[in-house]
Structure formats: structure tokens, C-alpha cells
Design an enzyme around this catalytic site. Structure first.
Site, PDB file in Angstrom:
ATOM      1  N   LYS A  54      -0.346  42.887  13.402  1.00  0.00           N
ATOM      2  CA  LYS A  54       0.153  44.052  12.870  1.00  0.00           C
ATOM      3  C   LYS A  54       0.088  45.204  14.070  1.00  0.00           C
ATOM      4  CE  LYS A  54      -4.225  45.651  10.741  1.00  0.00           C
ATOM      5  NZ  LYS A  54      -4.701  45.775   9.781  1.00  0.00           N
ATOM      6  N   ARG A 157      -7.925  50.542  -1.611  1.00  0.00           N
ATOM      7  CA  ARG A 157      -6.487  50.589  -1.017  1.00  0.00           C
ATOM      8  C   ARG A 157      -5.649  49.780  -1.811  1.00  0.00           C
ATOM      9  NH1 ARG A 157      -6.140  49.370   5.337  1.00  0.00           N
ATOM     10  NH2 ARG A 157      -5.673  47.123   4.556  1.00  0.00           N
ATOM     11  N   TYR A 298      -1.927  72.406  33.357  1.00  0.00           N
ATOM     12  CA  TYR A 298      -1.718  73.447  32.168  1.00  0.00           C
ATOM     13  C   TYR A 298      -2.870  74.158  31.796  1.00  0.00           C
ATOM     14  CZ  TYR A 298       2.953  71.174  31.679  1.00  0.00           C
ATOM     15  OH  TYR A 298       4.372  70.741  31.883  1.00  0.00           O
ATOM     16  N   MET A 346       2.033  65.733  28.889  1.00  0.00           N
ATOM     17  CA  MET A 346       2.899  64.789  28.207  1.00  0.00           C
ATOM     18  C   MET A 346       3.049  63.363  28.954  1.00  0.00           C
ATOM     19  SD  MET A 346       6.678  65.338  26.468  1.00  0.00           S
ATOM     20  CE  MET A 346       6.273  66.640  25.584  1.00  0.00           C
TER      21      MET A 346
END
Ligand code: PLP
Length: 406
Positions: A54, A157, A298, A346
Site C-alpha cells: 500500500k 478501525r 526564507y 518547496m
């Protein structure tokens, strides 16, 4: 004119030289499978070794991991139906013997028809499955959909609680023409969080109760394939292995937790060696000197106390490098630790390479993995970012180039 591939727009850095890449070690993957093979041989009966693919194979890349492990495991577990269908298509395209596959996650009524046709097992975890029954009947399937009943033994769950099971799983006995119950499963809540497994043992008791109910309800069928153990329980709770184990994080060479490692030493006598599969590297975009007093990044959060040779790396939080690791993490260049300066951006990361290189030529940085004597583990990077290695690796961008190496 520049050709634009619309499918790739927004996907990631377009310039292959200025993009980071993931290296996956095929031999380490095979080694990790063999660790679980030998554990299973030690048991009384041969069990199925299943692997959990997964989350894009825990961020490692489903398309890259599947071909390496397919031949050596018994079951493939997915969350998303389309991933299982992808794996079936891969088998067909390559003439491979089909493996048992199970979708652990939610399945829509229409998807259930596709899974039945592809011979992929599904999990029935709630009463909502009654809606799929008419659709499955209308599809006039050659064989019923093979399903595993999920029992919620204490994770809270998905799955039928022991109270729900007799009331709500009854439709299964009336839908045998399209839903064939072949297995039962549950999932532990805290096996990796503790060294004392009292809660897991209570979950095992509840599982046994649920199994007894299902066995009675489906008495005329073949015995159920029972499975509850993920990596941690497979390693430290031998009685939880049943007919199949669902190995996730350990397949990729990680211990679920330090607690699991401690317990495994006690339970197994000697500690199996798990080998991390993934390395993350990039070439620098720029290497340059900044004079003493210069600010970096930044927010001007970092100021160079002395002349500093920096490398600008084309990696950022977009790619999955956690911003919370700002000011704490280091990468490796030429086998040396290079601190991350200022904030993770980013698409950029700035590191101090003053002592790692002697000029301004491009360098190769290792964000995760080994370089010479040093290594950066996923556990370390996750720790700097106040998260788990599970989250760190599954968040590695799907757009990153992934290369399988020996
Ligand atoms: C993710 C998952 C696993 C694998 O867990 P690991 O701790 O990564 O081994 C097994 N079973 C289920 C139901 C899961 O969701």
C-alpha cells in the site's frame, strides 16, 4: 519549440539533472523477504508470507517493488483496488503465475465486480457490502468474489466488532453465490508501541472468538485463511502468525519501532538483520561561497557566522523532505555530514558543504541512505521532523524518479 507532455505538467521537476532520485536496492528487498521466509519455516506449518504494497509500496514505488518481490512471496496486500488490478495486469503482461492478492481497503460496489473478474480477494469489513451483492449477481461472474471477513478486535478501525458480527455479517450466508468467505483477519492496535503485549493478547482472544463464530457459520466451507500479524506481531508474537502474515514496514528494511527490536531479540533469540532498501540522492543545483554575515533562506533564519560554502539542492517539501526538519537535519556529501541551513523550501534545500568539498563544482548529496562511513536513516530524518519513518517514506513524492539497483 519545446514539446510539452500534458500528463507530466505539474508532476515534478522537468529537468532530469536537477531532480532528486530514489535508489532501491533489489538485493536488500530480497534479503528482507528471506528473513520472513526463514521465520515462517521455523513454524510448525508452512505459512504464507504476504507483503503489504500500500501507499505506493510505502513510498518506494509499486511499479519498482512489485517485479522484485513478486516471485518470492505468497500474498500481495493493497489498500486501493486499482493497485491490485495494476499488479494483475503486470502478471499478465509478463506471463507470471498469479499470486493471491487482497485489497485491505474500502471497495466500491462497481470495483468489487472488477476485483471478482481479476481474481483479487476483497475484505468485507462492514454491512455496507450488501449493496454490492445485486451488482455482483447482475455481472454473472464465473466465480464468486473471494472475501475475508474483518473482525475489529480492538483497533477501533474497520471490521465487525464481536457484537456486530452475529447481527450484521449474516448477509454473507445468503450471498454465497457471489461472495465466498475464504479468510478472516484483524489488525493489532499497539504491538509496536509496547514490549508488554497484554493488549495484543486480548485482541488475539477476541479474534479467536470471532473465528469460532465464522467457522460455525461457514462450517461447510474450506477452513478459513486467518491473518492478523503485521511486521511487529510477525516478529514478536509467534502465536499470531496463523496462515499468513502481512509484512509491511519490515519488507522495506525498517524496524516498526525500537520496542519491537528489543522484543524481537528476546523472542527470537537473535536479532534478524533488516536492510533498508531506499536511498535518496540528488545533484546540487549550485555550489557557491557566501561571505560571513550572509543570510540563508526564507525568513533569514540562518546567518553564516563565517564564510560558508553552500550547496543549493533541488529538493524540498514538495518532494517529501519535511519542512519541520529545518535547522535540524543533515545530508551527506562525500561521506561528510552537511547541516541543512535555514528553512526547507518547496523545491530547495541549502546545506553547508564548506568541509565536504574543496571547490565549487557540483556535488552529489545523499538525503537518505549511506555515503561512505556515514548514513542518514529514515528514522533520523523522521525524528528531526517529529514524525515516524512510516509517514516519511510514504510521503516521498510519486513524481520522483525511482531506480532499482542491485
Ligand atoms: C499497513 C498494514 C499492515 C502492515 O503494517 P506494518 O506495520 O507496516 O507491517 C498490515 N495489515 C494492515 C491491515 C495494514 O493496514
Amino acid at each position: 519549440m519545446v514539446e510539452v507532455n500534458v500528463e507530466q505538467v505539474g508532476g515534478g521537476p522537468g529537468d532530469a539533472t536537477h531532480a532528486s532520485w530514489l535508489e532501491l536496492s533489489a538485493s536488500n528487498l530480497r534479503h528482507n523477504v528471506s528473513v520472513f521466509r526463514s521465520l515462517e519455516r521455523a513454524g510448525a506449518t508452512p505459512r504464507a508470507v504476504g507483503v503489504v504494497l500500500k501507499g505506493n509500496a510505502y513510498g518506494h514505488g509499486l511499479a519498482q517493488v512489485l517485479p522484485v518481490v513478486h516471485g518470492s512471496v505468497d500474498v500481495l496486500y493493497f489498500i486501493a483496488p486499482q493497485d491490485a488490478l495494476f499488479a494483475r495486469a503486470y502478471e499478465q503482461a509478463n506471463g507470471l503465475a498469479p499470486r493471491q492478492m487482497l485489497v485491505l481497503g474500502a471497495v466500491g460496489a462497481e470495483e468489487s465486480v472488477a476485483l471478482a473478474r481479476a481474481g483479487v480477494d476483497a475484505v468485507v469489513a462492514d454491512h455496507g457490502w450488501v449493496e454490492a451483492v445485486p451488482l455482483l449477481r447482475a455481472a454473472r461472474l464465473e466465480r464468486p468474489l473471494r472475501v475475508h471477513v474483518h473482525i475489529d478486535t480492538g483497533l477501533g478501525r474497520e471490521g465487525f466488532t464481536l457484537e456486530q458480527l452475529p447481527r450484521e455479517a449474516h448477509f454473507l450466508t445468503e450471498s454465497r453465490d457471489v461472495l465466498q468467505v475464504v479468510g478472516a483477519l484483524s489488525h493489532f492496535a499497539n504491538t509496536e508501541d509496547v514490549t508488554e503485549q497484554g493488549y495484543a493478547l486480548a485482541q488475539l482472544d477476541a479474534f479467536e472468538t470471532g473465528l469460532a463464530f465464522l467457522a460455525a457459520q461457514h462450517a461447510s466451507d474450506a477452513p478459513l485463511q486467518r491473518h492478523i500479524a503485521a511486521s511487529a506481531a510477525t516478529l514478536v508474537l509467534p502465536q499470531a502468525r496463523y496462515e499468513a502474515v502481512r509484512v509491511g514496514i519490515a519488507l522495506y528494511g525498517f524496524w516498526p519501532s525500537p520496542e519491537t527490536r528489543l522484543s524481537a531479540r528476546l523472542v527470537l533469540g537473535e536479532l534478524p538483520v533488516l536492510k533498508p532498501v531506499l536511498s535518496w540522492r540528488c545533484r546540487s543545483q549550485v555550489v557557491k561561497w557566501l561571505p560571513a554575515g550572509s543570510y540563508v533562506g526564507y525568513g533569514c533564519t540562518y546567518r553564516c557566522p563565517e564564510p560558508t560554502r553552500i550547496a543549493v539542492l533541488p529538493v524540498g517539501y514538495y518532494d517529501g523532505y519535511p519542512r519541520l526538519a529545518s535547522g535540524k537535519a543533515h545530508v551527506l556529501v562525500n561521506g561528510r555530514r552537511c547541516p541543512v541551513l535555514g528553512r526547507v523550501m518547496m523545491n530547495h534545500l541549502i546545506v553547508d558543504v564548506t568541509r565536504a568539498t574543496s571547490d565549487e563544482r557540483p556535488v552529489t548529496a545523499t538525503l537518505l541512505g549511506r555515503d561512505g562511513e556515514e548514513s542518514v536513516s529514515a528514522e533520523s530524518l523522521a525524528g528531526w521532523a517529529q514524525t515516524l519513518h512510516y509517514e516519511l517514506v510514504t510521503r516521498l513524492g510519486a513524481h520522483l524518479r525511482r531506480v532499482v539497483v542491485e
